[in-house]
Design a protein around this motif. Sequence first.
Motif, short mmCIF file in Angstrom:
data_model
loop_
_atom_site.label_atom_id
_atom_site.label_comp_id
_atom_site.label_asym_id
_atom_site.label_seq_id
_atom_site.Cartn_x
_atom_site.Cartn_y
_atom_site.Cartn_z
N ALA A 92 -2.07 -11.56 -3.04
CA ALA A 92 -2.81 -10.55 -3.79
C ALA A 92 -3.69 -9.70 -2.90
O ALA A 92 -3.86 -8.51 -3.14
CB ALA A 92 -3.66 -11.24 -4.85
N ASP A 93 -4.25 -10.28 -1.86
CA ASP A 93 -5.15 -9.53 -0.98
C ASP A 93 -4.45 -8.42 -0.23
O ASP A 93 -5.06 -7.43 0.18
CB ASP A 93 -5.82 -10.48 0.03
CG ASP A 93 -6.78 -11.41 -0.67
OD1 ASP A 93 -6.83 -11.31 -1.92
OD2 ASP A 93 -7.44 -12.20 0.00
N ILE A 95 -2.23 -6.59 -1.46
CA ILE A 95 -1.94 -5.48 -2.38
C ILE A 95 -3.22 -4.71 -2.60
O ILE A 95 -3.99 -5.01 -3.52
CB ILE A 95 -1.40 -6.03 -3.70
CG1 ILE A 95 -0.21 -6.94 -3.44
CG2 ILE A 95 -0.99 -4.90 -4.61
CD1 ILE A 95 0.21 -7.71 -4.64
N ASN A 96 -3.46 -3.72 -1.77
CA ASN A 96 -4.73 -2.98 -1.94
C ASN A 96 -4.52 -1.47 -1.83
O ASN A 96 -5.36 -0.75 -1.36
CB ASN A 96 -5.75 -3.45 -0.89
CG ASN A 96 -5.21 -3.30 0.50
OD1 ASN A 96 -4.10 -2.80 0.67
ND2 ASN A 96 -5.97 -3.71 1.48
N LEU A 98 -4.46 0.56 -4.14
CA LEU A 98 -5.30 1.29 -5.09
C LEU A 98 -6.76 1.33 -4.64
O LEU A 98 -7.62 1.73 -5.41
CB LEU A 98 -5.22 0.64 -6.47
CG LEU A 98 -4.00 1.07 -7.29
CD1 LEU A 98 -4.01 0.34 -8.61
CD2 LEU A 98 -4.03 2.55 -7.50
N LYS A 99 -6.98 0.98 -3.40
CA LYS A 99 -8.36 0.99 -2.93
C LYS A 99 -8.89 2.42 -2.94
O LYS A 99 -8.25 3.35 -2.50
CB LYS A 99 -8.39 0.45 -1.50
CG LYS A 99 -9.78 0.29 -0.97
CD LYS A 99 -9.73 -0.24 0.44
CE LYS A 99 -11.12 -0.15 1.03
NZ LYS A 99 -11.11 -0.33 2.46
N GLY A 100 -10.10 2.63 -3.46
CA GLY A 100 -10.63 3.97 -3.60
C GLY A 100 -11.12 4.58 -2.32
O GLY A 100 -11.35 3.88 -1.36
N ARG B 615 -15.83 6.01 -6.24
CA ARG B 615 -14.56 5.31 -6.10
C ARG B 615 -14.66 4.14 -5.13
O ARG B 615 -13.76 3.33 -5.05
CB ARG B 615 -13.47 6.26 -5.65
CG ARG B 615 -13.56 6.63 -4.19
CD ARG B 615 -12.43 7.55 -3.84
NE ARG B 615 -12.42 7.77 -2.40
CZ ARG B 615 -11.74 8.72 -1.82
NH1 ARG B 615 -11.01 9.52 -2.53
NH2 ARG B 615 -11.79 8.87 -0.51
N GLN B 618 -13.84 0.71 -6.37
CA GLN B 618 -12.45 0.26 -6.37
C GLN B 618 -12.10 -0.28 -4.99
O GLN B 618 -11.64 0.45 -4.13
CB GLN B 618 -11.52 1.43 -6.72
CG GLN B 618 -11.87 2.11 -8.03
CD GLN B 618 -11.47 1.30 -9.23
OE1 GLN B 618 -10.47 0.62 -9.22
NE2 GLN B 618 -12.30 1.35 -10.28
N THR B 619 -12.34 -1.56 -4.81
CA THR B 619 -12.14 -2.13 -3.48
C THR B 619 -10.68 -2.36 -3.17
O THR B 619 -10.29 -2.44 -2.02
CB THR B 619 -12.87 -3.47 -3.35
OG1 THR B 619 -12.39 -4.31 -4.42
CG2 THR B 619 -14.35 -3.31 -3.48
N GLY B 620 -9.88 -2.55 -4.21
CA GLY B 620 -8.49 -2.86 -3.98
C GLY B 620 -8.24 -4.35 -3.84
O GLY B 620 -7.11 -4.79 -3.75
N PHE B 622 -7.81 -7.78 -5.31
CA PHE B 622 -7.35 -8.19 -6.61
C PHE B 622 -8.32 -9.11 -7.31
O PHE B 622 -8.74 -8.88 -8.45
CB PHE B 622 -6.01 -8.87 -6.40
CG PHE B 622 -5.24 -9.03 -7.65
CD1 PHE B 622 -4.35 -8.03 -8.04
CD2 PHE B 622 -5.36 -10.15 -8.43
CE1 PHE B 622 -3.61 -8.17 -9.18
CE2 PHE B 622 -4.64 -10.29 -9.58
CZ PHE B 622 -3.75 -9.31 -9.96
#
Lengths: 100, 644, 514
Positions: A92-93, A95-96, A98-100, B615, B618-620, B622
């Motif tokens: 899971a880590d 998969i990032n 979508l990090k802003g 934003r 939103q760290t990403g 999970f």
Amino acid sequence: MVPLSWYIVLSAIVFSIGMFGFLVRRNLIIIFLSIELMLNAVNISLVAFSHYLQSINGQILVFFVITVAAAEAAIGLAILIAFYRNKPTVEADEINLLKG
Amino acid sequence: MKYVLIPLLPLIAFAINILFGRKYIKDKAHWVSVPAVIMSFILAVGAFMDVKAGKVININLYDWIVSGNFNVTIGFLIDRLTVVMLLVVTSISSLIFIYSVGYMRGDKGYYRFFAYLSLFVFSMLILVMANNFLLLYFGWEAVGLCSYFLIGFWFDRKSAANAGKKAFVVNRFGDFGFGLGIILIFLTFGSLEYLQVFPGAHSIVGQTLNIFGHEVDTITVICLLLFCGAVGKSAQIPLHVWLPDAMEGPTPVSALIHAATMVTAGVFMVARCNPLFVLSPVAMNTVAVVGGVTAIFAATIALVQNDIKRVIAYSTVSQLGYMFLALGMGAFSAAIFHLYTHAYFKALLFLASGSVIHALHHAKHDDEQNMQKMGGLRKYMPITYLVFILATLSITGIPGLAGFFSKDEILWRAYMGGNLGKFLWFLGTTAALLTAFYSWRLIYMTFHGKFRGTQESERHLRESSPVITVPLMFLAVGAVAAGWVGIPPLFMEHGDRIGAFLAPVLGHSEGHGTHAEEFMVLGASIAVALGGWFIAHRMYIKRPELPQKIMDKFQPVHRLLFNKYWVDELYDKTIVQPLLKGSEKVILGIVDAKIIEGVVNGVPALIGAFSRRLRRIQTGIFSYYGLVMALGALIIIGTMIFLK
Amino acid sequence: MEEIILNKLSYPILSLIVFLPVLGALLIMFLKKARHIRWATLFVTIAAFIAALPLWSHFDKTTYKMQFVELYHWIPSMGINYFIGIDGISVLFIFLTLLLGVLSVLVSFRSIETKVKEFHMSILVMETAILGVFVSLDFLLFYIFWETMLIPMFLLIGVWGGSNRVYAAIKFFLYTLVGSLLMLVGIVVAYFYGGQTLNILALSSVQYPLHIQVWLFMAFFAAFAVKVPMFPVHTWLPDAHTEAPTAGSVILAGVLIKMGAYGFLRFSMPMFPDATVLFAWPILILSIIAIIYGAVICLAQKDFKRLIAYSSVSHMGFVTLGLFALNSQGLEGGILQMVNHGIITGALFLMVGIIYERTHTRVIADYGGIAHAVPWYAGIFMIFTLASIGLPGTNGFIGEFLIILGAFKAHMIIGVLSALGIIIGAAYMLRLYQQVFFEKLNSSYENHPLPDLNLREVITLLPLIVLVFWIGFYPETFLSYMHLSVENLIQQVNAGSGGRHLLAEYIKIFRGAF
């Protein structure tokens, strides 16, 4: 006759395990399993309350939850596989995107 | 209905030529336009007969614009003033059309030329025949448009294209006032028809308008606004700048539009509105002063110009000044009289100079208009020379010729007009002296002395063909004889036939002068005419070195005149450049691009900056999301439990 | 209801016209070949135009009431109906939209090569949306059409536009959306104040308290002013016009920006008469600024389309000036000028599009002296130039004259200032004409000649030329449709609703400030 509270406690324990797994594990498959666990914990309490209140509504809802869970599992696993094809990992880590 | 044909025929000719001219008609375009305008002339003569018999024709064709209580028609009024204009316009047009057949032969825009000329005649006829102000405005703008087309006829030349644009835009300044005047007339009288406005004019005397807290006489405002239009169209100070540049057009155009007809539209309009103007002394004085000052102002510039057409152009401005001077003094019929004689002798001057230019053009294949490169042409072009002399005698006011009668009448009316009139008479007489000088200067420089061009071109010099010279001869007859309809009563009882003819429309101005005074004015006019001739003769024939000497001696004056008082430069610096620069640098560069676009693009930019900060949440990671979710659930459940 | 006249024809004519294009869009979805798609679209737009002809002949000019009305229940529980109809104001825009629809398809025959199907579907959907706006008499219906139109236009600019198309498309979208959302709020407020109905006619007869009127007026104003566009909110227009493909520019300039002014007429004025009177002055001043500002800024333009776009700002300034002069000459002139502007500016954009196909440049300096190369093109361009500067005999004159007359009636200084715009108008248009057509032929065209107009292009332009002179010489054909509607509108505004005395106080204070 097992009292209602036992079921609730069981449900709470199962839910907590699921939640714990969801929060701390990094393998996506395990996280998935944990989510299923949480759903099933809810199912346990729904069935228990349904029996306790003598109302069929709870059990109907359980069927819904099972259906949704199945659908969700299907979609989730599909996403997982699609993802795995792009990035060979199930951590899971990792998969990032979508990090802003 | 036959009256409608008068403007309609040229319009049809225009439509045929412009649609089919390029492919089919080509160099036969005159077969369409010339018969049309000659037919118009014949019909105009018919109209003249009808009106002379005492008829006033007022026909409304249909409602043009109807809106609320506003109603204006397309309709024609043919009265005595109109027929005089009709005759002037159609007769001179016919001659110039014929002349153009020879002058424009071989031009690749031949069909276009005749199309535009026909459109012009149509527009001019609408202008003079209109029975209401809005249709007058229609004709007014349409002649301006044709003038734009024809000035820029050779549009590959930048100077021609510029001159056309300049003429149009400068005229728009005048029309701005004119249009507002029309609107004000409607709001004051509730109609735009001449026959409803003019009879009602008396009833609004004393009405005032509130402009920035000042009470101003309504009629004066209306008249001054209308006069704005006249100033633009008739090239009076301060809007005279376009007319000299308009000489970029072909010479027949200069003759027809920029001498004989269109530029006199302002005079016609003021004369047409005489029932309004006479009620406003302020407006009348303004008209007179503007006219008088323009007359002398333009004449001084003409003294030193070297371009043959520009000299005549400034002369036109000056003569138009005379007409306004007359209008302002209340001598409306004198103004129209001068308009009528001027049309002949000035058209003749232009066409004759066109003949000269044409001859030099054949010789050199290049339009030569600089008089310093001419000289001695009289032996090559005797007919042109002769008619030029006749036109000059006429314009300078030699007794017996057309210009003499009309100019003299104006000066005499001015003389009788009180102190202001005396002053304007003085200006006018001085301008007459200058007129005589520059007119003869032009002749001496062009036709006398030695040819100053190249030998090569001298060999090709010859008289123009009959299609050019015959119209010249006809016009020469006009330039000589046109004035005989307005012989002052001093010489001949009932001699002022044109004045009497126009009196029902323009009123009859009475004089309060003695015969002695009239002879004095007359004598002064003749004296200055001969004086100017004499000086020119001395300077350019007897002692040809004299002009140079005088020029050297009065260098600053010469420069001032040669550069036309720098009016063009003044406008360029104060209006044109600031507008262009301001548009580019301030309005577009700062207001639009910086301020408005700043706000428009600034708001999204602000939102963007805010969201860039937001934003970061939103760290990403999970499990971080999971934790937040769980905590959120806990908080919600907690608050629910505790709040219950 | 006495305010409406139900459709007397045997078929629902308005619905037919409105939905014909979108049905056509569905049809061409199944076509494959670009050529078929083009002809099918052309056929559909022409069919819609022909279908509308009965409106012309059956229109009753003796009444101001809504005609050809169709009224069906849609969401009865909320008082929402499918309610459409036209009066003397909207009928002209129906025809303008249909005509420009045909022309914009015609002009795109050669210029659109990519995604042909999507392009034509967008055009058809947009036509439906625009027509819908002009016929809707129910606010919900109106709002749906109003917003629907954004999407195809967004696509037209963003997909088939010029080099900076994405920026222009987004700017256009957001700009208009912001305004529209404020209007939506206004609609909701009006709904609750007006007795839970979205019927526009019913809402127009509700008497709102003055302060509500003021707020609602401002909310609607936001939507309409952006669309017109009025002075400080005009900057989307040059970008959108410049980047849009020719068909997009034509529709945008021709009818889309008319929807703003139409909104003022249909909603702001009858619904909020007191606020209208109150805001007339600021709007007149904004209009004057737009007229002069738009004209002056044209003098500095170097881009063909941008110049015409900015001239639209100036011309639409005339329109709002006329409308808010609030007298019959101003209003009729304003409405007529809306039609005129659609014709003239639509035509100018068509012309630019036609020459752009040949030269692929919009920079004015790349042209020059092309009058000899393309004489017919030059001649026709001259006609529209003259119409644009309001020469008598063309349609532009009638509109501008009536507007200035109306403005002069409203206040002398306003009239005088607006007339100034005409001087500058002549200056920039003639300047453009000279730079493009006169002087020496630009050297880049000496080797590969420019072809003159072909038959298709002449056919495209011909109806507009005819209209220029038709309206110029006999505007009564068009003015006669609106006389009674305008009269009725003026009465509505003058009658006002409550709070006139309060308003008088406000106006006094406001004028005192000047």
